[in-house]
Design an enzyme around this catalytic site. Structure first.
Site, PDB file in Angstrom:
ATOM      1  N   GLU A 173       0.831  -1.205   0.000  1.00  0.00           N
ATOM      2  CA  GLU A 173       0.000   0.000   0.000  1.00  0.00           C
ATOM      3  C   GLU A 173       0.862   1.250   0.000  1.00  0.00           C
ATOM      4  OE1 GLU A 173       0.772   1.503   2.961  1.00  0.00           O
ATOM      5  OE2 GLU A 173       1.707  -0.372   3.591  1.00  0.00           O
ATOM      6  N   GLU A 315       4.564  -0.640   1.801  1.00  0.00           N
ATOM      7  CA  GLU A 315       4.837  -0.988   0.399  1.00  0.00           C
ATOM      8  C   GLU A 315       4.796  -2.493   0.141  1.00  0.00           C
ATOM      9  OE1 GLU A 315       8.654   0.491  -0.810  1.00  0.00           O
ATOM     10  OE2 GLU A 315       8.252   2.547  -0.173  1.00  0.00           O
TER      11      GLU A 315
END
Length: 349
Positions: A173, A315
């Protein structure tokens, strides 16, 4: 398609494959349980993949990105423009997850669900659900329709992973303000106070954390009510959290192992399990992050993460770091000799 596709049945783990993996493990030239968590995870993988000797060579990493209206409350150490800038960094190979994906020979896909400033970047899937969510201290973060579209985006990504015959799905994300969103959602679902679940995120100082918790308290007071999981996702969630939620459920429905990253991804996993409890069988948890609320979310999921390295990057990076460990576990299970093959005396019964 069923408008409530996330309620459809999940694949059932293959218990015969789990037992076969356990039987092989018992014959390998090592004391029983000597590899600790690695010995325990292989039978789970075998059951999920339906084969005695699981493999995780083909990994698919999807980064879901979106902006958050609550960022206007000053709850992040970084400006909102960083969300879009990082999308370019992902596809240009400069981000941590980009380097890790290359090292893992994994597919890396970047999905822009909606940023405050419109973007047009090559090699990024722009879905444009809106200019980020709305400020949930003033109104619901998104409409029910938009939340459904975000969940569908997660499902569609998993279907692309399936078409590539991926054996492992990692969701990541990106979105300035999303630890505030994740904490608000976790507080609502776990009935906890913000002081228990909201931490520094991208690096807030002590005063910043106090302010962040106060912002979440205001949001929870505004939206107070007997909402179900989807209702809370709509009111205080984010585009990327909804997409991750949809992706985790779709993984379970399509039969793909999902490796869950840190705090934000774990909150999405909590949403997924609340919406479709059977999907929990398909979730492996990569690591315990440094964000203080993560422990409570992991406990609610009865999750045992593989790593504890003090990570807080997001991430999908923590999940990517766990992939070599899982691949080595598979290699040990495949490659070690049995006691008979090595002519080594087995443990006394």
């Amino acid at each position: 398609m069923n408008k409530q596709w996330w309620l459809e049945a999940c694949r059932v783990p293959d218990e015969a494959a789990r037992q076969a993996a356990r039987q092989r493990d018992a014959q390998l030239t090592k004391p029983a349980g000597a590899l600790g968590r690695l010995d325990a995870v292989i039978p789970d993988l075998a059951a999920l993949q339906g084969r005695e000797r699981p493999s995780l060579e083909h990994a698919f990493i999807a980064i879901f990105a979106g902006d958050h209206g609550v960022a206007e409350e000053g709850i992040s150490a970084f400006p909102q423009s960083v969300t879009g800038q990082m999308l370019g960094n992902f596809v240009n190979g400069g981000a941590a997850i980009s380097v890790l994906a290359k090292q893992l020979d994994a597919t890396l896909e970047v999905i822009d669900l909606g940023t405050a400033a419109p973007l047009s970047l090559p090699r990024v899937r722009h879905l444009s659900l809106g200019p980020g969510t709305r400020n949930f201290t003033k109104e619901p973060a998104m409409s029910a329709e938009t939340c459904l579209l975000a969940m569908q985006a997660g499902r569609d990504t998993v279907l692309r992973a399936q078409q590539q015959r991926s054996e492992l799905f990692i969701g990541g994300e990106m979105g300035i303000g999303n630890t505030t969103t994740a904490a608000a959602l976790a507080c609502a679902l776990l009935d906890c106070a913000p002081r228990e679940l909201a931490g520094p995120g991208t690096g807030l100082d002590a005063a910043g954390v106090v302010h962040k918790r106060a912002v979440i308290e205001r949001a929870l007071a505004l939206h107070m009510g007997p909402h179900d999981t989807f209702g809370w996702m709509q009111r205080v969630g984010g585009f990327e959290l909804a997409a991750l939620t949809g992706a985790y459920i779709a993984c379970a429905q399509q039969g793909i192992v999902a490796l869950v990253d840190g705090y934000i991804c774990s909150v999405a996993a909590l949403c997924a399990v609340r919406l479709n409890p059977a999907c929990g069988d398909w979730l492996l948890f990569a690591h315990r992050s440094a964000e203080p609320g993560h422990l409570a979310v992991l406990a609610a999921l009865d999750a045992r993460p593989l790593l504890d390295l003090g990570l807080r990057l997001g991430e999908g990076s923590g999940a990517a770091l766990a992939v070599p460990l899982l691949r080595l576990a598979c290699a040990l299970h495949h490659g070690m000799a049995t006691f008979d093959e090595a002519a080594v005396a087995a443990q006394h019964p």
